[in-house]
Design an enzyme around this catalytic site. Sequence first.
Site: not given
Length: 702
Positions: A330, A242, A454, A306, A448, A96, A134, A424, A50, A190
């Site tokens: 988790k 953090y 529509c 921690k 459609c 990590s 996340d 449709c 890519y 994050e």
Amino acid sequence: MSLDVLRDRAVEELTIEEAAEELEALAGEIAHHDGLYHGKDAPEISDGDYDALRRRNDAIEGRFPDLVRDDSPTRKVGARPASGFKTVRHSVPMLSLGNAFADEDVTDFLVRIRRFLGLGDDDAVNVVAEPKIDGLAVSIRYENGRYVRAATRGDGQTGEDITANVATMGDVPEVLDAEDVPDVIEVRGEIYLRRDDFFTLNETREAAGEPHFANPRNAAAGSLRQLDVEVTKTRPLKLFTYAWGEASSLPAQTHHGMLEAFGRWGLPVNPEIALCNGAQELLERYQAIGEMRAGLPYDIDGVVYKVDRLDWQGRLGFVSRAPRWAIAHKFPAEQAQTVLNDIRIQVGRTGSLTPVAILEPVTVGGVVVQNATLHNQEEIARKDVRIGDTVVVQRAGDVIPQVVRPILEKRPADAVAYEFPETCPVCGSHAVRELNPKTGKPDAARRCTGGLICPAQAVERLRHFVSRLAFDIEGLGDKQITFFWEQELIRNPVDIFDLEKNAGDRIAEFEGWGELSMRNLYAAIEERRTIGFDRFINALGIRHVGETTARLLARNYGAFEAFRDAMVSAEIGQGEAWETLNNIDGIGTTVAEAIVDFFNEPHNLDIVDGLAERLTIETVEQVAATSPVSGKTVVFTGSLEKMTRQESKARAESLGAKVAGTVSARTDIVVAGPGAGTKLKKAQELGVTVMTETEWLAHIGS
Ligand code: IVH
């Protein structure tokens, strides 16, 4: 010459025709892969391949700047970012975390720490518990309290330089102003998008015909890793800090003390951070955060523990790439089983038919799920989900419920494979899977073809019709359009201009309306009975035709009648009208086909003609005559940041300005961007008006 052969040729060897042909193909191909990437469908090519496509595109554009297309991947908002960033070596690696899933993993974590440090049974080990956000990890470097650099995590050793992107974030202070800020400190945290902002972003993308981001994390990543910082600036990215990397000194001796200092310095710190002692307290906190998860405005995927004392952290050190002093507990994947009662088809704003699973309500991670997306026709076939099946449902990235798979053992004997409708469900028009001309494969989405007739598409199209870059009718926003639709007073764009005739004084009696607001609305509509040709085309909401293409068409056809007649007589792939359209620089085959298709649909033509009867659509010359730069000579110099040189020139010319390459006494305006040199100097000597790009855009009302 075939494209494969072309692609093996050095960019320097390409003729201008070959370059144009290849750029067109690349735009299509890259857009296709962007769609797969953002939709989180199975990508067809590797990241490396890519990036190679993107590099090739950039190289050709670099050599032929005049060929940069409207739909070029370098200009597209939300295109997948290319790996065109400088790299930054982290002076302290970004690590990590090890994972804990079961309660025992947490007890073991504490036992290991005690053993390692040789602690007695009575020695307390304070541990900080914080939500695991996340998003995307970032390292932000401050020197003498000033923001100097930001980088992604990358492989932990080397990340990408996203200094300019992170600088656009409101959450990131330019200056840390406190007594105890070290001379050098790399703050780590994050970057994320709130869930509501993620939904709004996807709505905007939907309206623009762009693919959805699959979840807030993807959206945050896509928004941050943009070579075009202007794109990042429009996305409401947020930050929680953090941790830290290189630091010339530390303001505290504990982790929670460090986070308190971050807060004092003006850095955002998550409010749900708690200091715990012992496994029991940690597990209680884990439980509590799990319960608040669904109600938090952002996604989290666990809790991070921690060790609080920094001297202990130092002694514990690291095992391979994760610290011994921290662990991520988790949350279990949020899945549940339920029965698929039905599959219903939702018609989106651009006419795409999306299958939605109607489920027997079930609780997944604290939230009741009744609907889930099935994405598209192929997805249903690939998973072979059938009505009546018991299915596994999952909340992906904690947001969009998905059907993961059917449980075959529980399949009823009479369950038959789902047949995707070819019409449709809302308006009965044909629903087609268009062939992507670049790949030769059908699009994932069935669409459609009903266009303006529509109802599902109609409201959204009306919203577009009155939006800022189209008719821009004051007092007729999304809310009012939906209201008038429900009242059956505005069902298509023509109705807007018949509103006063049809509704008269009745509107003043509706709730929330009055005599004054009604009069104002009628006046605002009257004011728009005269409209520029390009705005008119943009307002029609023809697929693939946005503001820029509308302007191109207006410039090339000059007047509405000429354009209308040419489009009505055009046949895809043949004849003079088609050739003329398809040969316009900046209009590719896909766009040309969409335009001809639009005018071939009788309902659309009725609307277009109905509007033309009621409106004065100005010719391009008329628009130019009323513009503030008509007849003026303009010179662009230095680098432009909001538009390419080509687009700026085209915009100026469409407004009746002459664009010149050199500054003289006859020059009226010099638009100077960063790096402007001799031309700017000359303009200042001659007393010519000098504007920044932003001032210029404001001047021309852009
Ligand atoms: S601490 C040396 N704290 O989780 C410890 N990480 O799986 C560095 N993350 O790469 C990480 N919330 O991107 C830490 N409160 C939190 C976190 C957090 C999210 C992410 C971070 C890290 C990944 C590790």
